[in-house]
Design an enzyme around this catalytic site. Structure first.
Site, PDB file in Angstrom:
ATOM      1  N   ASN A  33     -37.787 -11.907  83.016  1.00 60.21           N
ATOM      2  CA  ASN A  33     -37.446 -12.049  81.869  1.00 60.21           C
ATOM      3  C   ASN A  33     -37.141 -10.866  81.281  1.00 60.21           C
ATOM      4  OD1 ASN A  33     -37.654 -12.890  79.179  1.00 60.21           O
ATOM      5  ND2 ASN A  33     -39.274 -13.680  79.119  1.00 60.21           N
ATOM      6  N   LYS A  91     -35.754 -11.157  78.329  1.00 57.49           N
ATOM      7  CA  LYS A  91     -36.985 -10.899  76.989  1.00 57.49           C
ATOM      8  C   LYS A  91     -35.088 -10.370  75.958  1.00 57.49           C
ATOM      9  CE  LYS A  91     -40.841 -10.870  77.863  1.00 57.49           C
ATOM     10  NZ  LYS A  91     -42.892 -10.039  77.868  1.00 57.49           N
ATOM     11  N   HIS A 101     -43.156 -19.516  76.588  1.00 56.97           N
ATOM     12  CA  HIS A 101     -43.930 -18.078  76.467  1.00 56.97           C
ATOM     13  C   HIS A 101     -44.933 -17.909  75.040  1.00 56.97           C
ATOM     14  CE1 HIS A 101     -43.870 -14.098  76.930  1.00 56.97           C
ATOM     15  NE2 HIS A 101     -43.495 -14.138  77.998  1.00 56.97           N
ATOM     16  N   GLU A 123     -44.459 -15.187  73.574  1.00 58.53           N
ATOM     17  CA  GLU A 123     -44.210 -14.412  72.318  1.00 58.53           C
ATOM     18  C   GLU A 123     -42.945 -15.811  71.002  1.00 58.53           C
ATOM     19  OE1 GLU A 123     -41.876 -11.640  74.400  1.00 58.53           O
ATOM     20  OE2 GLU A 123     -43.917 -10.697  74.456  1.00 58.53           O
ATOM     21  N   GLU A 129     -50.015 -16.445  81.814  1.00 59.55           N
ATOM     22  CA  GLU A 129     -49.708 -15.212  81.361  1.00 59.55           C
ATOM     23  C   GLU A 129     -51.090 -15.305  80.239  1.00 59.55           C
ATOM     24  OE1 GLU A 129     -45.791 -13.748  81.740  1.00 59.55           O
ATOM     25  OE2 GLU A 129     -45.399 -15.083  79.709  1.00 59.55           O
ATOM     26  N   GLY A 175     -46.706  -6.760  78.690  1.00 55.61           N
ATOM     27  CA  GLY A 175     -46.716  -5.778  78.368  1.00 55.61           C
ATOM     28  C   GLY A 175     -47.655  -5.002  77.847  1.00 55.61           C
ATOM     29  N   SER A 220     -47.981  -7.533  82.864  1.00 55.06           N
ATOM     30  CA  SER A 220     -47.817  -6.642  83.179  1.00 55.06           C
ATOM     31  C   SER A 220     -47.596  -6.809  84.799  1.00 55.06           C
ATOM     32  CB  SER A 220     -49.313  -5.514  82.879  1.00 55.06           C
ATOM     33  OG  SER A 220     -48.694  -5.464  81.521  1.00 55.06           O
TER      34      SER A 220
HETATM   35  P1  PGA Z   1     -43.814  -7.791  80.987  1.00 56.70           P
HETATM   36  O1  PGA Z   1     -43.968  -9.500  80.566  1.00 56.70           O
HETATM   37  O2  PGA Z   1     -43.883  -7.999  82.813  1.00 56.70           O
HETATM   38  O3  PGA Z   1     -43.364  -6.816  80.746  1.00 56.70           O
HETATM   39  O4  PGA Z   1     -45.989  -8.139  81.224  1.00 56.70           O
HETATM   40  C1  PGA Z   1     -44.389 -10.472  80.928  1.00 56.70           C
HETATM   41  C2  PGA Z   1     -43.670 -11.675  80.390  1.00 56.70           C
HETATM   42  O5  PGA Z   1     -44.090 -11.879  79.237  1.00 56.70           O
HETATM   43  O6  PGA Z   1     -42.767 -13.358  80.879  1.00 56.70           O
END
Ligand code: PGA
Length: 252
Positions: free
Chosen positions: A12, A14, A100, A102, A170, A176, A214
């Site tokens: 992803n 983003k 997601h 976010e 997640e 992140g 992460s």
């Molecule tokens: P990350 O993001 O691996 O940077 O923690 C995962 C995600 O948001 O799908």
């Protein structure tokens, strides 16, 4: 990892990367992955919408599949700024990430809206990666399983193609942050998700459950070895070709 289907590693990107760099990154990934193949792993790349065409072209001769990061729940119409599922299919997408955290957080996306998006995406022939996960406050209150099960129950529509459905666990606080739950915690949540899915889908379907948050070269092998973890949704590390491929190669 026990599942009839191949493990899935989805990247992803983003809201990162401009056109030239995106093209170079995707082409570097294709080259690197060709050297690794044949691998018993499915790789999916989800760039921002602006790069779907560019990255789609770069992936054309490869086995890596194209995915998007969101879509609208309606087929078409007056929805300024939005993108429909059929537009994504039209661009060659095979997958779409939905729900997601976010998007749940920044745009107030409810389970109900996400369920509608899943329905629209599947009707357009896309496989859906449906994200669920608890906040830090919910985790600290001991509510992880309850939250995840509730999101799961409400984020999947009544009419669903289980074979086109992938779940991604997640934890919001792990995204992140460089922090992850420990192996027992991931294992426990994935087993609860599996139990909920088995109750919902009769006869049982071996629908893949990914872990995200992460995932790095350092922790991938251990996480991917968990019995009910069938792949990973990778954010930050998917922007690094070597790291992303090494994570994918950690699937045993
Ligand atoms: P990350 O993001 O691996 O940077 O923690 C995962 C995600 O948001 O799908």
């Amino acid at each position: 990892m026990t599942n009839a289907t191949r493990p899935l590693i989805a990247g992803n990107w983003k809201m990162n990367v401009l056109r030239e760099a995106g093209d170079a990154l995707a082409r570097a990934l294709v080259n690197r992955w060709q050297m690794a193949e044949p691998r018993n792993v499915e790789l999916v790349l989800c760039p921002p919408s602006t790069l779907l065409s560019t990255v789609g072209n770069a992936l054309e001769e490869s086995t890596i599949l194209l995915g998007a990061q969101d879509c609208h729940w309606e087929v078409e119409g007056a929805h300024t700024g939005d993108i429909s599922a059929s537009m994504l299919s039209d661009l060659g997408c095979r997958f779409v990430i939905l729900g997601h955290s976010e998007r749940r957080g920044a745009y107030g996306e409810t389970d109900k809206k996400i369920a509608a998006k899943v329905g629209a995406a599947q009707a357009a022939g896309l496989k859906t990666i449906v994200c669920v996960g608890e906040s830090l406050a919910e985790r600290n209150a001991g509510k992880t399983a309850e939250i995840v099960e509730s999101q799961l129950a409400s984020s999947l529509p009544e009419e669903i193609f289980p074979e086109d459905t992938v779940i991604a666990y997640e934890p919001i606080w792990a995204i992140g942050s460089g922090k992850t739950p420990n192996i027992d915690e991931i294992s426990y949540v994935h087993e609860r998700i599996r139990a909920a899915l088995n109750k919902r889908f009769q006869p049982e379907v071996a629908l893949p459950i990914l872990y995200g948050g992460s995932v790095t070269v350092g922790n991938a092998a251990e996480i991917l070895a968990i019995q009910e973890v069938h792949g990973a949704l990778v954010g930050g590390a998917s922007l690094d070709v070597e790291a992303f491929c090494t994570i994918a190669e950690s699937c045993s």
